[in-house]
Scaffold this motif. Structure first.
Motif, PDB file in Angstrom:
ATOM      1  N   PHE A 138      18.244  77.476  43.955  1.00 37.78           N
ATOM      2  CA  PHE A 138      18.569  77.051  42.597  1.00 37.78           C
ATOM      3  C   PHE A 138      17.699  75.847  42.265  1.00 37.78           C
ATOM      4  CE2 PHE A 138      22.174  79.788  42.393  1.00 37.78           C
ATOM      5  CZ  PHE A 138      22.647  79.855  43.695  1.00 37.78           C
ATOM      6  N   GLU A 139      16.936  75.943  41.170  1.00 44.73           N
ATOM      7  CA  GLU A 139      16.023  74.865  40.813  1.00 44.73           C
ATOM      8  C   GLU A 139      16.244  74.402  39.384  1.00 44.73           C
ATOM      9  OE1 GLU A 139      12.064  75.809  43.457  1.00 44.73           O
ATOM     10  OE2 GLU A 139      12.046  76.306  41.347  1.00 44.73           O
ATOM     11  N   ALA A 140      16.030  73.122  39.203  1.00 41.59           N
ATOM     12  CA  ALA A 140      16.035  72.524  37.871  1.00 41.59           C
ATOM     13  C   ALA A 140      14.721  71.776  37.713  1.00 41.59           C
ATOM     14  CB  ALA A 140      17.218  71.577  37.698  1.00 41.59           C
ATOM     15  N   LYS A 141      14.077  71.965  36.578  1.00 40.59           N
ATOM     16  CA  LYS A 141      12.795  71.329  36.321  1.00 40.59           C
ATOM     17  C   LYS A 141      12.983  69.830  36.166  1.00 40.59           C
ATOM     18  CE  LYS A 141       8.828  71.641  33.295  1.00 40.59           C
ATOM     19  NZ  LYS A 141       8.248  72.355  32.165  1.00 40.59           N
ATOM     20  N   LYS A 142      12.114  69.076  36.800  1.00 40.12           N
ATOM     21  CA  LYS A 142      12.131  67.623  36.649  1.00 40.12           C
ATOM     22  C   LYS A 142      11.526  67.294  35.292  1.00 40.12           C
ATOM     23  CE  LYS A 142      12.852  66.594  41.228  1.00 40.12           C
ATOM     24  NZ  LYS A 142      13.755  67.653  41.519  1.00 40.12           N
ATOM     25  N   VAL A 143      12.276  66.565  34.480  1.00 35.33           N
ATOM     26  CA  VAL A 143      11.840  66.253  33.126  1.00 35.33           C
ATOM     27  C   VAL A 143      11.542  64.767  33.025  1.00 35.33           C
ATOM     28  CG1 VAL A 143      12.479  66.293  30.698  1.00 35.33           C
ATOM     29  CG2 VAL A 143      13.259  68.107  32.207  1.00 35.33           C
ATOM     30  N   LEU A 144      10.381  64.447  32.473  1.00 35.24           N
ATOM     31  CA  LEU A 144      10.024  63.057  32.228  1.00 35.24           C
ATOM     32  C   LEU A 144      10.913  62.501  31.123  1.00 35.24           C
ATOM     33  CD1 LEU A 144       6.152  63.467  32.283  1.00 35.24           C
ATOM     34  CD2 LEU A 144       7.612  62.635  34.119  1.00 35.24           C
ATOM     35  N   PRO A 145      11.203  61.199  31.121  1.00 37.66           N
ATOM     36  CA  PRO A 145      12.123  60.632  30.134  1.00 37.66           C
ATOM     37  C   PRO A 145      11.764  60.916  28.677  1.00 37.66           C
ATOM     38  CG  PRO A 145      11.575  58.998  31.798  1.00 37.66           C
ATOM     39  CD  PRO A 145      10.726  60.198  32.069  1.00 37.66           C
TER      40      PRO A 145
END
Length: 196
Positions: free
Chosen positions: A104-111
């Motif tokens: 299960f993955e969630a994309k790392k989002v920049l602020p």
């Protein structure tokens, strides 16, 4: 020693995020085709199930059409719209020993940078949550009306759409083991936010 005078009235701008970007993030759909197909196959399967007697008297034709729509929906949500609309994905991987591993993955989002908008995320989660509920209602109506030939199709609809819902809730919660409590809390939170 020479002192430098500092002007205290100088206007300093703080970078708290561009207000125009924030407005665009709230109002705009960046992936209209993915958003369309996220809802098209789901709603199409439900509409065909409800009105298939109007289109065709053949049970097999209706059954196959609905099953194809459900399959297209499962594939498109799992492989395309989840990634584009909310930055989540899940899959099953089997290692050399034959053991199954769920990832299960969630994309790392920049602020200050996001690939999806709030509108897209709402559409994604509402479609993901409401449609399995509708298929559950169909299950009970099929069971109580004794239309047992439709029961296999309704169970397939519940299974495929609930599998995507379960996978994306797992992604959203970071792959925690106690998904039951987290899922019920997440679902109630999502429904509560949508009603406000």
């Amino acid at each position: 020693m020479k002192q430098v005078a500092v002007d205290d009235t100088e206007d300093v701008s703080l970078d708290l995020g561009n207000e125009e970007d924030l407005v665009l993030r709230k109002a705009q759909i960046r992936h209209p085709l993915a958003t369309f197909f996220h809802l098209f196959f789901r709603i199409g399967a439900i509409v065909v199930y409800l009105f298939c007697d109007w289109f065709s008297k053949s049970f097999v034709t209706c059954f196959v059409t609905i099953l194809l729509l459900l399959s297209f929906d499962f594939w498109s949500v799992k492989n395309v719209t989840g990634r584009l609309l909310v930055g989540l994905r899940w899959w099953n991987q089997i290692d050399e020993d034959g053991k199954s591993h769920w990832i299960f993955e969630a994309k790392k989002v920049l602020p200050n940078h996001s690939t999806s908008t709030e509108v897209e995320a709402r559409i994604f989660w509402l479609g993901l949550i409401i449609c399995p509920m509708i298929w559950t209602i169909f299950f009970f109506s099929t069971l109580f009306s004794l239309k047992l030939k439709w029961l296999a199709l309704v169970i397939a609809g519940i299974s495929l759409q609930s599998a995507n819902l379960y996978g994306y809730i797992h992604c959203k919660t970071g792959g925690q083991q106690n998904v039951g409590k987290v899922a019920s809390r997440f679902l109630s939170q999502q429904l509560f936010q949508r009603t406000l």
